[in-house]
Design a protein around this motif. Sequence first.
Motif, PDB file in Angstrom:
ATOM      1  N   THR A  14      -5.043   1.998   0.743  1.00  0.00           N
ATOM      2  CA  THR A  14      -4.849   2.780   1.909  1.00  0.00           C
ATOM      3  C   THR A  14      -5.567   3.357   2.494  1.00  0.00           C
ATOM      4  O   THR A  14      -6.294   3.767   3.923  1.00  0.00           O
ATOM      5  CB  THR A  14      -3.727   3.828   1.405  1.00  0.00           C
ATOM      6  OG1 THR A  14      -2.470   3.067   0.623  1.00  0.00           O
ATOM      7  CG2 THR A  14      -3.969   4.568   2.890  1.00  0.00           C
ATOM      8  N   TYR A  15      -6.714   3.976   1.145  1.00  0.00           N
ATOM      9  CA  TYR A  15      -7.811   4.588   1.495  1.00  0.00           C
ATOM     10  C   TYR A  15      -9.271   3.229   2.213  1.00  0.00           C
ATOM     11  O   TYR A  15     -10.019   3.787   2.068  1.00  0.00           O
ATOM     12  CB  TYR A  15      -8.347   5.378   0.265  1.00  0.00           C
ATOM     13  CG  TYR A  15      -7.575   6.813   0.277  1.00  0.00           C
ATOM     14  CD1 TYR A  15      -7.927   7.890   1.562  1.00  0.00           C
ATOM     15  CD2 TYR A  15      -6.745   7.145  -0.456  1.00  0.00           C
ATOM     16  CE1 TYR A  15      -7.176   9.730   1.709  1.00  0.00           C
ATOM     17  CE2 TYR A  15      -5.849   8.345   0.106  1.00  0.00           C
ATOM     18  CZ  TYR A  15      -6.087   8.928   0.793  1.00  0.00           C
ATOM     19  OH  TYR A  15      -5.465  10.730   0.935  1.00  0.00           O
ATOM     20  N   ASP A  16      -9.000   2.332   1.453  1.00  0.00           N
ATOM     21  CA  ASP A  16      -9.862   1.396   2.154  1.00  0.00           C
ATOM     22  C   ASP A  16     -10.738   1.449   0.685  1.00  0.00           C
ATOM     23  O   ASP A  16     -12.138   1.334   1.221  1.00  0.00           O
ATOM     24  CB  ASP A  16     -10.562   1.703   3.414  1.00  0.00           C
ATOM     25  CG  ASP A  16      -9.458   0.953   4.078  1.00  0.00           C
ATOM     26  OD1 ASP A  16      -8.861   0.081   3.867  1.00  0.00           O
ATOM     27  OD2 ASP A  16      -9.300   0.972   5.736  1.00  0.00           O
ATOM     28  N   ILE A  17     -10.774   2.541  -0.060  1.00  0.00           N
ATOM     29  CA  ILE A  17     -11.532   2.268  -1.597  1.00  0.00           C
ATOM     30  C   ILE A  17     -12.242   0.739  -1.845  1.00  0.00           C
ATOM     31  O   ILE A  17     -11.222   0.109  -2.374  1.00  0.00           O
ATOM     32  CB  ILE A  17     -10.979   2.999  -1.807  1.00  0.00           C
ATOM     33  CG1 ILE A  17     -11.462   4.839  -1.493  1.00  0.00           C
ATOM     34  CG2 ILE A  17     -11.379   3.247  -3.671  1.00  0.00           C
ATOM     35  CD1 ILE A  17     -10.217   5.614  -2.942  1.00  0.00           C
ATOM     36  N   LYS A  18     -13.432   0.028  -1.642  1.00  0.00           N
ATOM     37  CA  LYS A  18     -13.276  -1.494  -2.315  1.00  0.00           C
ATOM     38  C   LYS A  18     -13.740  -1.034  -4.120  1.00  0.00           C
ATOM     39  O   LYS A  18     -14.259   0.140  -4.683  1.00  0.00           O
ATOM     40  CB  LYS A  18     -14.873  -1.234  -2.003  1.00  0.00           C
ATOM     41  CG  LYS A  18     -14.791  -1.436   0.095  1.00  0.00           C
ATOM     42  CD  LYS A  18     -14.198  -2.710   0.442  1.00  0.00           C
ATOM     43  CE  LYS A  18     -14.056  -3.013   1.619  1.00  0.00           C
ATOM     44  NZ  LYS A  18     -13.642  -1.876   2.123  1.00  0.00           N
ATOM     45  N   PHE A  19     -13.136  -2.410  -4.315  1.00  0.00           N
ATOM     46  CA  PHE A  19     -12.890  -2.240  -6.263  1.00  0.00           C
ATOM     47  C   PHE A  19     -14.660  -2.909  -6.736  1.00  0.00           C
ATOM     48  O   PHE A  19     -14.258  -3.799  -5.491  1.00  0.00           O
ATOM     49  CB  PHE A  19     -11.904  -3.080  -6.846  1.00  0.00           C
ATOM     50  CG  PHE A  19     -11.100  -2.884  -7.220  1.00  0.00           C
ATOM     51  CD1 PHE A  19     -10.911  -1.885  -8.721  1.00  0.00           C
ATOM     52  CD2 PHE A  19     -10.311  -2.177  -5.845  1.00  0.00           C
ATOM     53  CE1 PHE A  19     -10.208  -1.131  -8.469  1.00  0.00           C
ATOM     54  CE2 PHE A  19      -9.009  -1.445  -6.124  1.00  0.00           C
ATOM     55  CZ  PHE A  19      -8.767  -0.634  -7.945  1.00  0.00           C
ATOM     56  N   LYS A  20     -15.195  -2.553  -7.046  1.00  0.00           N
ATOM     57  CA  LYS A  20     -16.338  -3.335  -7.695  1.00  0.00           C
ATOM     58  C   LYS A  20     -15.923  -4.732  -9.103  1.00  0.00           C
ATOM     59  O   LYS A  20     -16.112  -5.259  -8.691  1.00  0.00           O
ATOM     60  CB  LYS A  20     -17.557  -2.159  -8.145  1.00  0.00           C
ATOM     61  CG  LYS A  20     -18.721  -2.690  -8.621  1.00  0.00           C
ATOM     62  CD  LYS A  20     -19.465  -2.480  -7.809  1.00  0.00           C
ATOM     63  CE  LYS A  20     -21.045  -2.165  -8.262  1.00  0.00           C
ATOM     64  NZ  LYS A  20     -22.040  -2.306  -6.952  1.00  0.00           N
TER      65      LYS A  20
END
Lengths: 810, 225
Positions: free
Chosen positions: A549-555
Amino acid sequence: MLSTHLKIATRNLRRNFTFSVINIAGLALGIGIFLLIAEYVSFEWGFNRFASNYKNIYRASFFNGKEEKGDYYLPPGYAAALKEKLPAIEAYTRIGENLGGGVAVVHQQKADAGQAYREGNVSFVDGNFLQFFGWKLKEGNGVLNAAQTAAISASTAKKYFGLNPAVGKIIEIKNQFGSTLYTITGVYEDVPAQSDIKADVLLSFKTLENPAFRNGNDWADPVKLESGYTYNFFQIRPGTDQAAFAKLATQVTRQILPDAKGLKVELQPLKDIHLAPSFNYHFQTYGSLIYVVSFLAIAILITVIAWLNYINLSTVQALSRAKESGVRKVLGATRSQIIIQFLTETVVLTVISLLISVAFVTLVQPYFNTFLEKPLSLKLLFDNWICAGVCLVVIAGCLFSGIYVATILSAFSPLKTIRGVANLKLGGVSIRKVLVVFQFTASVILIITTITLYRQLRYMQTQDLGLSLKQKVVITGPSVINSSGIDQSVAFENRVKQLPFVGKIAASNNVPGQGYNFSAQGITKLAPAAGDEKKSYSMLIVDNQYFDTYDIKFKEGRAFTPAMLIHGWPKTRKVILNESAAKQLGFANAEQALGQKINWGKEFEVVGVIKDYHHLSLHQFIQPMIFLPAVADGYFTIKMSAADMQQHINQIKKIYEELFPGEPFTFSFLDEVFDKQYRTEQKMGSIFMSAAGIAVFIAAMGLFGLAAFTAKQKVKEIGIRKVLGANVLHIVQLISADFIKLVLVSIVIASPIAWFAMNKWLQQFAYRTGMSWWIFVAGGSLAVTIATLTVMVQSLRAASANPVKSLRNE
Amino acid sequence: MLTLKNISKYYQVGGSKNFVLNNIDLDVEEGEFVSIMGPSGSGKSTLLNIIGMLDQPSEGYHYFMGEGVHLLKEKQRTALYKQYIGFVFQAYHLIDELTVYENIETPLIYQNIKGGERKALVADILDRFNIVGKKDLFPSQLSGGQQQLVGIARALISKPRLILADEPTGNLNSKQGEEIMELFRKLNQEDNVTIIQVTHNEKNAEYGSRIINLLDGKIESIKNI
Ligand SMILES: Nc1ncnc2c1ncn2[C@@H]1O[C@H](COP(=O)(O)OP(=O)(O)O)[C@@H](O)[C@H]1O
Ligand SMILES: [Mg+2]
């Protein structure tokens, strides 16, 4: 004699109308700003002083010697134990600040459904609270000794019951301690604005002694000595030596508390909990001394600029007054008589300016108050020493500039005057130049400060945060959690997701821009290095949708699974880290951390590592964060299309009220929540911009007057030059060149000062812009442009005058 | 009334002294009417200013009403001339910011005379000079002759024993000038006021009882009439 002086003074002010207007306008503006800021200083200084015995009240705190910051949240059982041992304590009261926040349900009749209000400002306090702090009672006795008793503020009472009496009524409070009924014992007048302790609803601590009213939160048991969550205020017998008492309290505390070995008790006077008495004050305060001091500095700077204007314009007029001064001497006036004559003019001018400034203050007060969000008024000036301070500044400014001007005007020897005014030369040119340079230096510093402030603000607001704030509405979750809570939350999310305009929905127990859930230590790799257990992590409880939802990217890895949520983090023992956390734990990179176990009492598995993002403002560095899975219900973040927001939110509201009956629906926009963190900088920016504007304005007015005078003085020279063939540009140069040079000197002086101050100010930001050369060029150009335009008006007028006329006049 | 002995006034120009007044000796008795004449730059104004204590000589002795002026401090000098001397100027030197009435009143204020008495004195002199109707006008609203009349009235208001007038008629036409001279003569003869005036006009000079001719800072001749 005095009446003659007064008559002549007013006549002269009228005669030199332009000069008088410039002088009075500058002074009135300067004094007006000074008065407004004095109000603010008085307001801030006067905090927490309304209780009759405020001088004997102290807030206790624990310092462990190592850390700079003390601990103000003391165990609830502590105060009573201490009082028992120390007879110098006359009374104490505890506050569990905002501990009871939640929802208040008010029934007008026994059987009705009741009206729910979300109340954040609900504190648990001791029975003597109102009387201890001197809060005025409006209705009832307000004693909160018994369990399930409450007192409410006058406006809360009005909100709940209208004009009907509130005492004796029963309200239902739903919060972390479940749902409890309270009987109202008193209504208190709304808390004075100058109180750091505020509450809309006060609940009795006694209530929490009953486990039935704690909903399993046994840490809150008010007789326990374990977890600290109360502010403790002690009223000490007058005349007690404070230092000796603190020492004694420390000794006793070490006996009372189990692990209080290196701990020191310190007492902070109630009057100092708002405004620190000095810059290196190590206690926590609610107000900001640096604010007050920089405000005061601005005020004084502007007032000084205004007085300097007066000095400049008046001495420059000296030539036209020289004859008067000389003739008076021939007629037998002593120098002091002439000084008094001219001083009277200054006093008259000051009094007029003062009156106008009061009118000005009255006029802008509402805007100023809205801006500062403080109920300021001129009345505040009479509350304390500020009154004397204001009088002192005005009188000193008036006398100093008046005497200075009068001294110059009275210095002409009668002989010279009689020989002819044309031969007179005005001394002290260099002083006038210094004054102009001072004015413009101050102005340029303020301009550069303003530019830097806004630049930093813009920088912080436009940096890539690593997450998206756009089109997100945050809805506060239900305040009462019961067994069916999880199902209700899931149902809510599912229903909302069906809505066509909703893109995504996530649940978390706190949101970006607002905070974390808690911070934890003792989290390490399975093979920790020494000291790892001391490192601290910021923990956030989220669901599986949060990152998406927050557009936080996974490494590395991916979000939690629904199954992990249902079981919750204590059971599934899975975590997601941010890169900083992975690094702090000692993993070489994100890849290395994925799938690894970490130790936090028990073993937790790392199922994902996200790229670092700014959870909070750019004031602080990105913290090592650990995300814990749960069906969260603290906040729902909904990503939705931008069109028809209001109507769409209403649709969500309907679902919310259906699924969480009795829970008030509150929402906010995430970008606004995040932006709120920059309010200080925004305010500072506005303040400095206004200050710079006013300073430049007053200084420019002075320059305008000086240029007018120069033009007048050089009328003959200009006439001759024009006859000799000079064009307009030559004449403009003739008059402007000197002034522009002064402004350039100001820029040279101002730049290093501003550079130093701003560099220092920027240090407080973890992420900051630098100072760059163009700021100084821009600030300087602005000052030069304004000065040039100001002087230009006068020089053009002089240049376009008919030379024949000006020569004949001579 | 006053005695000047070996009075010199010079300005240092480069290394040499530039004498404006050179070894002047002069006695003026109470009740005299003295006219000083001489070409421009001969030192007339300087001499008058020294007599009036507005300027100090570089050398010499100056006695006024029996006091050694050269021995006095500035404050005492001021007190002395405040009490005895009234000035009249070629350029009138009225205070532009004040009305006729206030201009005349000003010296009384500096002599700490009470308001009521001031009123009476000013009213009296306005009447005597026939300028009652002009009392609320400002100097710029008067003709040159009227301004000089006010200047003289102002000089007389504090009842001085000596009037020093530097080209009082210099800016006036001959008819106005004559009126002023008649006024001086009347003051001199009826009120026994000592008058020293500087003038370029032979005819006006002859109102005096003695004419002193200055040339290059020295008394060239004295003519008794
Ligand atoms: N401050 C001064 N420095 C040098 N010379 C001066 C100064 N004041 C006056 N003088 C000179 O003194 C001389 C006499 O001046 P003044 O007494 O005014 O003459 P008068 O009134 O007879 O025309 C003049 O030549 C003038 O140049
Ligand atoms: Mg002369």
